[in-house]
Design a protein around this motif. Structure first.
Motif, mmCIF file in Angstrom:
data_model
loop_
_atom_site.group_PDB
_atom_site.id
_atom_site.type_symbol
_atom_site.label_atom_id
_atom_site.label_comp_id
_atom_site.label_asym_id
_atom_site.label_seq_id
_atom_site.Cartn_x
_atom_site.Cartn_y
_atom_site.Cartn_z
ATOM 1 N N LEU A 1 -5.673 -4.308 5.806
ATOM 2 C CA LEU A 1 -4.256 -3.942 5.768
ATOM 3 C C LEU A 1 -3.398 -5.179 5.540
ATOM 4 O O LEU A 1 -2.222 -5.220 5.906
ATOM 5 C CB LEU A 1 -3.861 -3.260 7.080
ATOM 6 N N THR A 2 -3.981 -6.175 4.883
ATOM 7 C CA THR A 2 -3.248 -7.409 4.599
ATOM 8 C C THR A 2 -1.965 -7.095 3.835
ATOM 9 O O THR A 2 -1.985 -6.442 2.790
ATOM 10 C CB THR A 2 -4.112 -8.372 3.762
ATOM 11 N N GLY A 3 -0.844 -7.543 4.379
ATOM 12 C CA GLY A 3 0.439 -7.350 3.704
ATOM 13 C C GLY A 3 0.926 -5.918 3.657
ATOM 14 O O GLY A 3 1.895 -5.617 2.949
ATOM 15 N N ALA A 4 0.305 -5.012 4.392
ATOM 16 C CA ALA A 4 0.710 -3.602 4.356
ATOM 17 C C ALA A 4 2.040 -3.400 5.074
ATOM 18 O O ALA A 4 2.385 -4.117 6.012
ATOM 19 C CB ALA A 4 -0.366 -2.729 5.001
ATOM 20 N N ASP A 5 2.787 -2.401 4.613
ATOM 21 C CA ASP A 5 4.053 -2.020 5.238
ATOM 22 C C ASP A 5 3.768 -0.888 6.213
ATOM 23 O O ASP A 5 3.533 0.253 5.810
ATOM 24 C CB ASP A 5 5.052 -1.563 4.169
ATOM 25 N N LEU A 6 3.756 -1.207 7.492
ATOM 26 C CA LEU A 6 3.459 -0.236 8.538
ATOM 27 C C LEU A 6 4.684 0.026 9.417
ATOM 28 O O LEU A 6 4.555 0.493 10.554
ATOM 29 C CB LEU A 6 2.295 -0.737 9.398
ATOM 30 N N ARG A 7 5.856 -0.236 8.887
ATOM 31 C CA ARG A 7 7.062 0.011 9.656
ATOM 32 C C ARG A 7 7.196 1.496 9.992
ATOM 33 O O ARG A 7 6.983 2.349 9.139
ATOM 34 C CB ARG A 7 8.291 -0.446 8.872
ATOM 35 N N GLN A 8 7.527 1.765 11.258
ATOM 36 C CA GLN A 8 7.699 3.132 11.765
ATOM 37 C C GLN A 8 6.461 4.016 11.585
ATOM 38 O O GLN A 8 6.557 5.240 11.674
ATOM 39 C CB GLN A 8 8.916 3.832 11.131
ATOM 40 N N GLY B 1 8.768 -1.646 14.391
ATOM 41 C CA GLY B 1 9.035 -0.262 14.775
ATOM 42 C C GLY B 1 7.831 0.646 14.768
ATOM 43 O O GLY B 1 7.977 1.880 14.851
ATOM 44 N N ALA B 2 6.617 0.096 14.677
ATOM 45 C CA ALA B 2 5.417 0.937 14.695
ATOM 46 C C ALA B 2 5.381 1.736 15.990
ATOM 47 O O ALA B 2 5.628 1.212 17.074
ATOM 48 C CB ALA B 2 4.163 0.070 14.574
ATOM 49 N N LEU B 3 5.072 3.013 15.884
ATOM 50 C CA LEU B 3 5.138 3.911 17.025
ATOM 51 C C LEU B 3 3.849 3.912 17.831
ATOM 52 O O LEU B 3 2.753 4.047 17.268
ATOM 53 C CB LEU B 3 5.438 5.337 16.547
ATOM 54 N N PHE B 4 3.996 3.771 19.142
ATOM 55 C CA PHE B 4 2.892 3.901 20.103
ATOM 56 C C PHE B 4 1.771 2.889 19.864
ATOM 57 O O PHE B 4 0.619 3.144 20.203
ATOM 58 C CB PHE B 4 2.357 5.336 20.103
ATOM 59 N N LEU B 5 2.122 1.758 19.290
ATOM 60 C CA LEU B 5 1.181 0.654 19.135
ATOM 61 C C LEU B 5 1.090 -0.087 20.463
ATOM 62 O O LEU B 5 2.111 -0.399 21.089
ATOM 63 C CB LEU B 5 1.660 -0.297 18.036
#
Length: 280
Positions: free
Chosen positions: A221-228, A248-252
């Motif tokens: 997941l290098t450089g991946a956009d995982l916002r929200q 803003g990743a949820l429940f991390l």
């Protein structure tokens, strides 16, 4: 843990393990198998050979070097000190062997309840989920009351039923957050429970995606956009998060991050710490 209306964020600060006030319960009550995560195995109820007389770990600063990375990715979410100091009133299992069986049985139950408290407390910080906040506070209070049950009551608790109530609330909260992310509800971003082990997702647009319960073991997941993105229960063991944006990743949770591999460029939610073993 009362006064939710005054300062809800206190829950996220306090729902963390406090080993100084715990009787080493995770080192005794839980089993582990000799593997890449644990240099040796042991059955539930048997103290780890590294547990000292003061209930501290004798190799805490060297766990990874000594072959115990599994210990570094575990968090009881504060259940250890709750069971040690509240449920059993500070009576440790060494000096009070009559408490041993009940204490070791209570610990994993309270640990699950504390994990639910952790998620519910997070929902109270999510502005898009404000329509649910009243209901969430009621369920949070109910969950907290369950953590204060007697050992016998904890043993009889229908934990599955309560988890379903909380799970429904968390799902609804996540949907409210993701509804404000453009394209988040497209089919390609619904990867709930997906088998993505070893997947090549470099630079992937996963903003607002549902990755709940997804298997992301060793995924790139290098450089991946995982916002929200909804990461509730996602398996991030050895997932490569270098340069990924988890704003803003949820429940991390911290254990999920500790199990992953990131670097100094990985953007994390403010409530979580950058693991010490990540690359500089």
């Amino acid at each position: 843990m009362s006064g939710h209306n005054d300062n809800d964020t206190l829950h996220l600060d306090t729902l963390r393990g406090d080993c100084a006030n715990c009787f080493g319960l995770c080192c005794v009550a839980l089993p582990f198998t000799a593997s890449a995560d644990f240099a040796v195995g042991k059955p539930a109820g048997t103290p780890c050979g590294n547990l000292r007389d003061d209930f501290r770990c004798g190799i805490h600063t060297r766990l990874r070097d000594e072959g115990f990375p599994g210990c570094t990715v575990y968090d009881c979410f504060g259940a250890g000190q709750k069971v040690s100091q509240v449920t059993f009133g500070g009576r440790d299992w060494r000096r009070n062997p009559d408490t041993t069986q009940a204490m070791f049985a209570a610990f994993p139950v309270v640990r699950q309840l504390h994990e639910l408290l952790r998620y519910l407390a997070e929902v109270l910080e999510l502005k898009p989920a404000r329509p649910l906040h009243g209901e969430v506070r009621r369920v949070l209070d109910d969950t907290e009351r369950l953590t204060l049950l007697s050992p016998a009551e904890l043993a009889a608790l229908d934990l599955g039923a309560h988890r379903r109530v909380v799970g429904d609330l968390l799902q609804r909260a996540a949907e409210l957050v993701r509804a404000g992310v453009p394209g988040a509800r497209s089919k390609k971003k619904n990867r709930r429970g997906a088998d993505l082990m070893g997947a090549r997702l470099t630079g992937a647009d996963l903003r607002g995606a549902s990755l709940r319960g997804a298997y992301l073991i060793a995924a790139d997941l290098t450089g991946a956009d995982l916002r929200q993105a909804d990461l509730l229960g996602a398996d991030l063991r050895d997932a490569r998060l270098a340069g990924a944006d988890l704003t803003g990743a949820l429940f991390l949770t911290q254990p999920q991050l500790n199990a992953a591999r990131g670097d100094a460029r990985t953007v994390l939610p403010a409530r979580l710490a950058r693991p010490a073993h990540w690359e500089a």
